[in-house]
Design a protein around this motif. Structure first.
Motif, PDB file in Angstrom:
ATOM      1  N   PRO B  17      50.138   1.510  -4.062  1.00 36.21           N
ATOM      2  CA  PRO B  17      49.687   2.495  -3.066  1.00 36.21           C
ATOM      3  C   PRO B  17      50.770   2.913  -2.067  1.00 36.21           C
ATOM      4  CG  PRO B  17      48.439   0.433  -2.867  1.00 36.21           C
ATOM      5  CD  PRO B  17      49.259   0.324  -4.105  1.00 36.21           C
ATOM      6  N   ILE B  18      51.748   2.047  -1.824  1.00 36.97           N
ATOM      7  CA  ILE B  18      52.833   2.449  -0.912  1.00 36.97           C
ATOM      8  C   ILE B  18      53.744   3.453  -1.619  1.00 36.97           C
ATOM      9  CG2 ILE B  18      54.551   1.622   0.723  1.00 36.97           C
ATOM     10  CD1 ILE B  18      53.538  -1.183   0.333  1.00 36.97           C
ATOM     11  N   GLN B  20      52.734   5.477  -3.857  1.00 37.34           N
ATOM     12  CA  GLN B  20      51.965   6.732  -3.853  1.00 37.34           C
ATOM     13  C   GLN B  20      52.087   7.454  -2.516  1.00 37.34           C
ATOM     14  OE1 GLN B  20      48.220   4.771  -5.043  1.00 37.34           O
ATOM     15  NE2 GLN B  20      48.025   6.406  -6.552  1.00 37.34           N
ATOM     16  N   ARG B  21      52.104   6.652  -1.442  1.00 31.87           N
ATOM     17  CA  ARG B  21      52.260   7.236  -0.107  1.00 31.87           C
ATOM     18  C   ARG B  21      53.597   7.965  -0.006  1.00 31.87           C
ATOM     19  NH1 ARG B  21      55.903   7.002   3.594  1.00 31.87           N
ATOM     20  NH2 ARG B  21      55.237   7.633   5.650  1.00 31.87           N
ATOM     21  N   LEU B  24      53.617  11.149  -1.925  1.00 38.13           N
ATOM     22  CA  LEU B  24      52.871  12.227  -1.250  1.00 38.13           C
ATOM     23  C   LEU B  24      53.729  12.872  -0.160  1.00 38.13           C
ATOM     24  CD1 LEU B  24      50.140  13.692  -1.089  1.00 38.13           C
ATOM     25  CD2 LEU B  24      49.333  11.906   0.444  1.00 38.13           C
TER      26      LEU B  24
END
Lengths: 303, 261
Positions: B17-18, B20-21, B24
């Motif tokens: 998820p990091i 992915q951050r 983004l």
């Protein structure tokens, strides 16, 4: 009532100095618990120890039944944190901040999306859903930080000085939201140096200074235990001179600039005496938490 | 219980998820970012390759431009990972306090450091692919072996991201990174065979060169772009992996020490 946080003999030492010096805490489910203290008292370090972000130099912590810091990861799955300084993602919109943060808890995008409308409404940010963080006001940023801390529907929420730097309107809105959270059964742990905030929000308080808890209890208990029930503040150039002649009228005097704080069990004789001194102005009020705080931690500046 | 900053890293998938951050954030500025990845190497390759190359004989059976292209791939991927792990990493750790926000969740510092390396290596991969396409377009490589540049970019990225994170962990501010570029990255580009063969150097400097990771990256990239299987493949890969692992562990220890304050 079951306790959600238990700390015993908690210690943290930096450079030979104990920043947290033997703290015992028991925080119950559904209460709002306040850590009060001047800057540098060890409030933030205590929070970081409770969260398992720091390893203690002594003592034990249990958060939501998990040993901290060993099981901090499991415990933090059910915890939300509102930090002292904003650390929202400045490149993202309001909604993106919530989405990205929810993923850190292992939530799927669908799960987070499903929670978004409620979170936005709770934080009064529905209209700002697609606004970028730098365009938000200070109050909106705080509310977004609060919404972000709720994305995983936590049982315990830690708030480090949640209203510092906010104007009165923004502060009242945060207070209202925090009361709603306790009404829903959430446990809140907050640090503050605003006495009115502590008095309005907290069921129980611990006053910290120099890494120790120096008094603990409900706001009423703290006042009853530590201080005379009534205060008369006397102002004027001659107030200090006058106080020397009026020692029999008050249990205790404190001098601060041109003001004299008179702490009394019964204010009538003192008020009568003040009628004879029209050059002095005064305010008569019940003792509050600020009086307790200043008595316990002293009036001198901390810098 | 005191936390042991030397503890073995804990691996988990929570770094995803990091990543992915960061993706983004990157997506919002993808245009300038891709342009940056292309402009610098293309200017170097065309400027030096045609300008200098016109005056030079062939080197080891290839034109100077072809010789330079292998150096440029490695140099670009090294720079991409270094800049990301230094400047952007420092911004996430210090200025924006992104790490602090993340560590209040079940994600730990170990996951964050892994995510930084993985993300910086992703930027290297992008950079490597961009330069490879330029090389193909200029007709400098006609071999399917040149596809190996893609995984090599990732490995070079892991290596230089991990090493740069040591510097990030020690940095008091952005100015600190100038030391790293001036004292490490610039000498490395001159010693490791980007612009000229290492055997042109005095023997002592050749020894230094052999210890530097960029040399090993270029020793893999140059034959691959020229259609040959490199000599000592395992040795070069091992050196790059060794720097990656050592950098990862050292930076993790330093970050643990720094953030436990």
């Amino acid at each position: 009532m079951s306790s959600v946080i238990r700390a015993a003999g908690l210690r943290k030492i930096y450079g030979g100095q104990a920043v947290v010096d033997g703290i015992d805490l028991e925080i119950r489910r559904g209460e709002c618990f306040g850590l009060l203290g001047p800057n540098g008292a060890g409030k933030t370090t205590t929070l970081r120890l409770l969260l398992g972000l720091l390893g203690p130099d002594g003592g034990r912590v249990e958060l939501l039944g998990q040993a901290i810091p060993q099981q901090a990861r499991e415990a933090r799955q059910r915890v939300g944190v509102v930090p002292q300084m904003d650390n929202l993602d400045p490149d993202f919109t309001v909604a993106e901040n919530l989405l990205v943060y929810g993923r850190y808890f292992g939530m799927s995008d669908d799960q987070i999306e499903a929670r978004l409308p409620d979170l936005l409404e709770f934080s009064n940010l529905t209209a700002k859903r697609d606004a970028k963080v730098p365009t938000l006001s200070g109050g909106m940023k705080r509310r977004l930080t609060l919404a972000r801390a709720l994305v995983n529907d936590p049982d315990v929420i830690f708030l480090d000085e949640p209203t510092t730097g906010l104007d009165p309107q923004a502060r009242h809105l945060i207070w209202q939201r925090l009361r709603e959270l306790t009404a829903r059964g959430k446990t809140l742990v907050l640090t503050t140096h605003f006495m009115d905030e502590a008095e309005r929000l907290c069921h129980r308080l611990a006053v910290m200074d120099n890494g120790r808890i120096i008094s603990q209890g409900s706001p009423r208990e703290l006042i009853a235990d530590n201080i005379e029930p009534e205060v008369v503040e006397v102002f004027g150039e001659t107030a200090a001179e006058w106080a020397k002649t009026a020692t029999q009228f008050a249990d205790r005097f404190e001098l601060s600039g041109e003001s004299v704080f008179c702490y009394v069990r019964d204010a009538h004789p003192l008020l009568h005496e003040l009628q004879r001194h029209p050059e002095l102005r005064y305010v008569h009020r019940p003792a509050n938490l600020e009086d307790v705080f200043l008595k316990l931690t002293g009036r001198e500046m901390r810098e | 219980m005191k936390m042991n900053i030397y503890a073995w890293p804990q691996f988990s998938r929570r770094f995803v998820p990091i990543w992915q951050r960061n993706y983004l954030v990157w997506k919002k500025m993808a245009g300038p970012s891709v342009l940056g990845h292309l402009a610098d190497p293309v200017i170097y390759m065309l400027g030096l390759g045609f300008g200098l190359g016109a005056m030079l004989p062939e080197i080891g059976g290839m034109s100077y431009l072809a010789f330079l292209s292998a150096g440029t791939v490695c140099y670009s991927t090294m720079n991409s990972a270094s800049f990301e792990a230094l400047y952007s990493g420092f911004a996430r750790m210090h200025e924006q306090r992104t790490w602090e926000a993340i560590m209040n969740t079940p994600v730990t510092l170990d996951d964050i450091v892994i995510s930084e390396i993985a993300w910086a290596a992703s930027k290297s991969l992008l950079s490597g692919v961009a330069v490879l396409m330029v090389i193909w377009l200029l007709g400098l490589a006609h071999t399917p072996l040149s596809l190996w540049i893609i995984p090599l970019s990732l490995l070079v990225g892991l290596c230089f991201a991990a090493v740069a994170l040591i510097v990030t962990a020690l940095a008091p501010g952005y100015e600190f990174f100038m030391y790293y570029f001036t004292l490490v990255i610039t000498p490395m580009t001159l010693l490791c065979g980007v612009f000229f063969p290492v055997d042109q150097l005095p023997t002592m400097l050749q020894g230094v060169s052999a210890a530097l990771p960029l040399t090993h990256a270029i020793n893999l990239a140059r034959p691959l772009l020229n259609g040959a299987i490199p000599a000592h493949v395992m040795w070069h890969v091992a050196v790059l992996l060794g720097y990656s692992l050592l950098g990862f562990y050292l930076s993790l220890v330093l970050f643990r020490r720094r953030l436990a304050q």
